[in-house]
Write an enzyme that holds these catalytic residues in place. Structure first.
Site, mmCIF file in Angstrom:
data_model
loop_
_atom_site.group_PDB
_atom_site.id
_atom_site.type_symbol
_atom_site.label_atom_id
_atom_site.label_comp_id
_atom_site.label_asym_id
_atom_site.label_seq_id
_atom_site.Cartn_x
_atom_site.Cartn_y
_atom_site.Cartn_z
ATOM 1 N N ASP A 62 96.804 43.211 36.522
ATOM 2 C CA ASP A 62 95.816 44.202 36.935
ATOM 3 C C ASP A 62 95.481 44.018 38.410
ATOM 4 O O ASP A 62 95.588 42.908 38.945
ATOM 5 C CB ASP A 62 94.512 44.036 36.140
ATOM 6 C CG ASP A 62 94.598 44.567 34.718
ATOM 7 O OD1 ASP A 62 95.681 44.974 34.290
ATOM 8 O OD2 ASP A 62 93.547 44.564 34.045
ATOM 9 N N HIS A 73 94.759 52.108 36.557
ATOM 10 C CA HIS A 73 93.637 51.164 36.465
ATOM 11 C C HIS A 73 92.441 51.706 37.259
ATOM 12 O O HIS A 73 91.700 50.959 37.876
ATOM 13 C CB HIS A 73 94.090 49.797 36.984
ATOM 14 C CG HIS A 73 93.236 48.639 36.560
ATOM 15 N ND1 HIS A 73 92.770 48.454 35.281
ATOM 16 C CD2 HIS A 73 92.772 47.574 37.265
ATOM 17 C CE1 HIS A 73 92.066 47.334 35.216
ATOM 18 N NE2 HIS A 73 92.037 46.790 36.408
ATOM 19 N N HIS A 129 88.223 51.125 40.896
ATOM 20 C CA HIS A 129 87.886 49.890 40.170
ATOM 21 C C HIS A 129 86.452 49.462 40.481
ATOM 22 O O HIS A 129 86.172 48.294 40.756
ATOM 23 C CB HIS A 129 88.873 48.779 40.528
ATOM 24 C CG HIS A 129 88.889 47.627 39.553
ATOM 25 N ND1 HIS A 129 87.863 46.711 39.449
ATOM 26 C CD2 HIS A 129 89.808 47.236 38.655
ATOM 27 C CE1 HIS A 129 88.163 45.806 38.537
ATOM 28 N NE2 HIS A 129 89.342 46.110 38.034
ATOM 29 N N HIS A 167 96.296 38.724 36.956
ATOM 30 C CA HIS A 167 95.920 39.563 38.095
ATOM 31 C C HIS A 167 96.861 39.291 39.261
ATOM 32 O O HIS A 167 97.009 38.134 39.671
ATOM 33 C CB HIS A 167 94.469 39.304 38.496
ATOM 34 C CG HIS A 167 93.501 39.750 37.458
ATOM 35 N ND1 HIS A 167 93.205 38.991 36.341
ATOM 36 C CD2 HIS A 167 92.803 40.905 37.331
ATOM 37 C CE1 HIS A 167 92.346 39.653 35.581
ATOM 38 N NE2 HIS A 167 92.079 40.815 36.160
#
Length: 188
Positions: A6, A56, A60, A151
């Site tokens: 991510d 995503h 964010h 990540h």
């Protein structure tokens, strides 16, 4: 099992791609739209290497749980828009930031037609500092069908990934893209 990342694409993503190539693994990258806009070449490299890319959100934001349905739809659509403009792909898969799947998020997914993809092993590589603790946390939870969350905006994840891939290889695990594991369509 599947490995997902991510928060990219960022410069560190290139190091992640090198490690994945070394072990001939394909992974999933859930990308932030503003990062795609800032790093279009890296976004294209992820796709060129055969990895999955998913949505995503565009920003964010840390206020994800407080967003209106309208704003959540905007976040999803803007991320998909920049991905299509950058690489000509229409992403079908979405990973909610922080794993927050509220009724508003569900409504936004219905409106946009995207499918949410979660994880079964959260590494906490974004918050823990010890590579050893993170790796042991993952290894204790490994089982067939697992989806690991890492990540690609964290330098220590490069070392953790390599050690993880050695462990998986030694224990006869096959790493596949999350869409293959879950039998879902990544793109439309």
């Amino acid at each position: 099992m599947a490995i997902t990342f991510d928060d990219g694409p960022v410069e560190i993503t290139l190091e992640i791609l090198k490690v994945l190539a070394k072990y001939k693994c394909r992974a999933g990258f859930f990308c932030i739209g503003k990062n795609i806009a800032a790093q279009p070449k890296i976004f294209k490299e992820i796709i060129k290497a055969g990895h999955l890319v998913g949505n995503h959100t565009y920003t964010h934001t840390r206020k994800m749980g407080a967003l209106s349905v309208f704003r959540m739809i905007w976040e999803i659509q803007e991320c998909n828009k920049i991905a299509e403009e950058t690489a000509g792909i229409k992403m079908n898969l979405f990973r909610p930031p922080f794993g927050i799947v509220s009724p508003k998020t569900q409504k936004a997914l219905q409106e946009t037609g995207l499918q949410s993809v979660g994880w079964s092993i959260r590494s906490f590589d974004a918050v823990l500092s010890s590579e050893e603790i993170i790796l042991n946390r993952i290894k204790k939870r490994i089982k067939p069908g697992a989806v690991i969350l890492l990540h690609d905006n964290n330098a220590k994840t490069v070392k953790i990934l390599e050690q993880l891939l050695v462990f998986l290889e030694q224990n006869n695990y096959e790493v596949v893209r999350p869409d293959k594991l879950l039998k879902i369509n990544a793109y439309s």
